[in-house]
Design a protein around this motif. Sequence first.
Motif, PDB file in Angstrom:
ATOM      1  N   UNK A   8     -82.557  40.766 -55.282  1.00 53.36           N
ATOM      2  CA  UNK A   8     -82.711  39.325 -55.405  1.00 53.36           C
ATOM      3  C   UNK A   8     -83.703  38.791 -54.385  1.00 53.36           C
ATOM      4  N   UNK A   9     -83.902  37.508 -54.430  1.00 61.49           N
ATOM      5  CA  UNK A   9     -84.894  36.857 -53.568  1.00 61.49           C
ATOM      6  C   UNK A   9     -84.288  36.413 -52.247  1.00 61.49           C
ATOM      7  N   UNK A  10     -85.085  36.421 -51.175  1.00 61.46           N
ATOM      8  CA  UNK A  10     -84.616  35.882 -49.885  1.00 61.46           C
ATOM      9  C   UNK A  10     -84.298  34.389 -50.033  1.00 61.46           C
ATOM     10  N   UNK A  11     -83.349  33.920 -49.236  1.00 61.01           N
ATOM     11  CA  UNK A  11     -82.994  32.495 -49.262  1.00 61.01           C
ATOM     12  C   UNK A  11     -82.430  32.089 -47.909  1.00 61.01           C
ATOM     13  N   UNK A  12     -82.469  30.791 -47.639  1.00 65.23           N
ATOM     14  CA  UNK A  12     -81.926  30.230 -46.395  1.00 65.23           C
ATOM     15  C   UNK A  12     -80.803  29.262 -46.728  1.00 65.23           C
ATOM     16  N   UNK A  13     -79.878  29.090 -45.779  1.00 61.67           N
ATOM     17  CA  UNK A  13     -78.825  28.111 -45.968  1.00 61.67           C
ATOM     18  C   UNK A  13     -79.466  26.739 -46.113  1.00 61.67           C
ATOM     19  N   UNK A  14     -78.781  25.842 -46.797  1.00 65.39           N
ATOM     20  CA  UNK A  14     -79.355  24.523 -47.079  1.00 65.39           C
ATOM     21  C   UNK A  14     -79.412  23.622 -45.852  1.00 65.39           C
ATOM     22  N   UNK A  15     -78.593  23.877 -44.846  1.00 63.58           N
ATOM     23  CA  UNK A  15     -78.602  23.037 -43.651  1.00 63.58           C
ATOM     24  C   UNK A  15     -78.448  23.864 -42.396  1.00 63.58           C
ATOM     25  N   UNK A  16     -78.729  23.252 -41.286  1.00 59.28           N
ATOM     26  CA  UNK A  16     -78.590  23.926 -40.000  1.00 59.28           C
ATOM     27  C   UNK A  16     -77.161  23.813 -39.493  1.00 59.28           C
ATOM     28  N   UNK A  17     -76.701  24.821 -38.774  1.00 54.08           N
ATOM     29  CA  UNK A  17     -75.379  24.812 -38.146  1.00 54.08           C
ATOM     30  C   UNK A  17     -75.574  24.628 -36.649  1.00 54.08           C
ATOM     31  N   UNK A  18     -74.803  23.752 -36.049  1.00 53.86           N
ATOM     32  CA  UNK A  18     -74.873  23.535 -34.610  1.00 53.86           C
ATOM     33  C   UNK A  18     -74.106  24.646 -33.910  1.00 53.86           C
ATOM     34  N   UNK A  19     -74.766  25.340 -33.020  1.00 49.22           N
ATOM     35  CA  UNK A  19     -74.140  26.394 -32.224  1.00 49.22           C
ATOM     36  C   UNK A  19     -74.092  25.910 -30.778  1.00 49.22           C
TER      37      UNK A  19
END
Length: 53
Positions: A8-19
């Motif tokens: 499948x294709x690479x993908x990123x999460x839709x939003x950033x997570x605060x760490x």
Amino acid sequence: MCFVPSSGSPYCQSGYKLATAGQWNVIATDVQNGTRFYFDFQSTALSNGSWAA
């Protein structure tokens, strides 16, 4: 966080997570074994720390 699955294709999460510094943070769950990933930071500020998969 961005993922590069074995099929499948690479993908990123839709939003950033605060760490927050000084504590463990869950960034993603239910990731298939063998999936490669990389961190995509929202800020250009210095970011460092440890991670566990």
